[in-house]
Motif scaffolding. Structure first.
Motif, PDB file in Angstrom:
ATOM      1  N   ARG A 286       0.844  -1.199   0.000  1.00  0.00           N
ATOM      2  CA  ARG A 286       0.000   0.000   0.000  1.00  0.00           C
ATOM      3  C   ARG A 286       0.879   1.248   0.000  1.00  0.00           C
TER       4      ARG A 286
ATOM      5  N   ASN B 147     -10.693   4.378  -7.557  1.00  0.00           N
ATOM      6  CA  ASN B 147      -9.693   3.794  -6.654  1.00  0.00           C
ATOM      7  C   ASN B 147     -10.376   3.135  -5.453  1.00  0.00           C
TER       8      ASN B 147
ATOM      9  N   LEU C 120      -3.727   3.510  -0.180  1.00  0.00           N
ATOM     10  CA  LEU C 120      -4.260   2.829  -1.360  1.00  0.00           C
ATOM     11  C   LEU C 120      -3.400   1.629  -1.689  1.00  0.00           C
ATOM     12  N   SER C 121      -4.007   0.641  -2.285  1.00  0.00           N
ATOM     13  CA  SER C 121      -3.274  -0.518  -2.770  1.00  0.00           C
ATOM     14  C   SER C 121      -2.349  -0.062  -3.894  1.00  0.00           C
TER      15      SER C 121
ATOM     16  N   ILE D  55      -8.485   3.793   1.672  1.00  0.00           N
ATOM     17  CA  ILE D  55      -8.935   3.717   3.068  1.00  0.00           C
ATOM     18  C   ILE D  55      -8.429   4.958   3.797  1.00  0.00           C
TER      19      ILE D  55
ATOM     20  N   GLN E 204     -13.073   6.917  -4.578  1.00  0.00           N
ATOM     21  CA  GLN E 204     -13.345   5.498  -4.776  1.00  0.00           C
ATOM     22  C   GLN E 204     -14.033   5.190  -6.107  1.00  0.00           C
TER      23      GLN E 204
ATOM     24  N   SER F  40      -9.706   0.836  -3.503  1.00  0.00           N
ATOM     25  CA  SER F  40      -8.921   0.369  -2.349  1.00  0.00           C
ATOM     26  C   SER F  40      -8.637   1.481  -1.332  1.00  0.00           C
TER      27      SER F  40
ATOM     28  N   GLU G  78      -1.817  -1.435  -6.468  1.00  0.00           N
ATOM     29  CA  GLU G  78      -2.502  -1.701  -7.736  1.00  0.00           C
ATOM     30  C   GLU G  78      -3.281  -0.473  -8.218  1.00  0.00           C
ATOM     31  N   ASN G  79      -3.629   0.434  -7.294  1.00  0.00           N
ATOM     32  CA  ASN G  79      -4.371   1.643  -7.675  1.00  0.00           C
ATOM     33  C   ASN G  79      -3.463   2.817  -8.039  1.00  0.00           C
TER      34      ASN G  79
END
Length: 173
Positions: free
Chosen positions: A8, A27, A78-79, A31, A24, A29, A81-82
């Motif tokens: 992350r 994105n 964020l992950s 938080i 979101q 992921s 991946e994002n």
């Protein structure tokens, strides 16, 4: 605070991505981590070309170096991946914004975050819809009241047509 080891990264949002539902959209992921302030920068609204046409129909947020000023915002994790979808949302591939590493002051200490700064800045007032999303996000995440008042005092361009806010509204209900 989490680091890159767990897949992350930390992202400091100060514009429309203050609002969780906005961030979101692209994105999922994201938080909430905490709120914080970026010292020696100020919030500004504008475009990367004098007459750029964008989905917000007006100026969008950026930060500019300004000793003594401060910008409040939200730190999201964020992950990894994002990372590409966040860069795309910010127009990095088009040269609209550049990613920036900044140290954000929080009640948990300094946090190193990724954020974005507009390239080739031209001042331009935001649309009422964009301003509303920024203010909703600031409120949603409990940014300081005096900062919220500063955001609410921002002059807009009075645009009244459709915008991305129409995609966010149903999610806010």
């Amino acid at each position: 605070m989490s680091g890159p080891a767990n897949g992350r990264f930390m992202y400091f949002a100060f514009g429309s991505n203050l609002l969780k539902e906005r961030l979101q959209l692209a994105n999922p992921s994201a938080i909430f981590c905490t709120t914080g302030r970026l010292k020696d920068y100020e919030l500004n609204f504008g475009l990367w070309e004098k007459h750029a046409d964008n989905t917000w129909h007006g100026g969008v947020a950026t930060i500019e170096c300004h000793p003594g000023a401060e910008v409040w915002g939200v730190i999201w994790t964020l992950s990894n991946e994002n990372l590409a979808s966040l860069d795309n949302q910010e127009g990095v591939n088009l040269g609209l914004y550049s990613p920036l590493e900044v140290s954000v002051e929080t009640d948990k200490g300094m946090v190193l975050c990724r954020t974005y700064q507009m390239n080739n800045f031209h001042a331009c007032p935001p649309s009422p819809q964009y301003k509303q999303v920024v203010c909703l996000g600031a409120e949603q995440n409990g940014l300081p009241m005096e900062y919220l008042k500063r955001l609410e005092a921002i002059q807009t361009n009075n645009y009244s047509g459709p915008s991305i806010l129409d995609q966010i509204r149903p999610v806010l209900k």
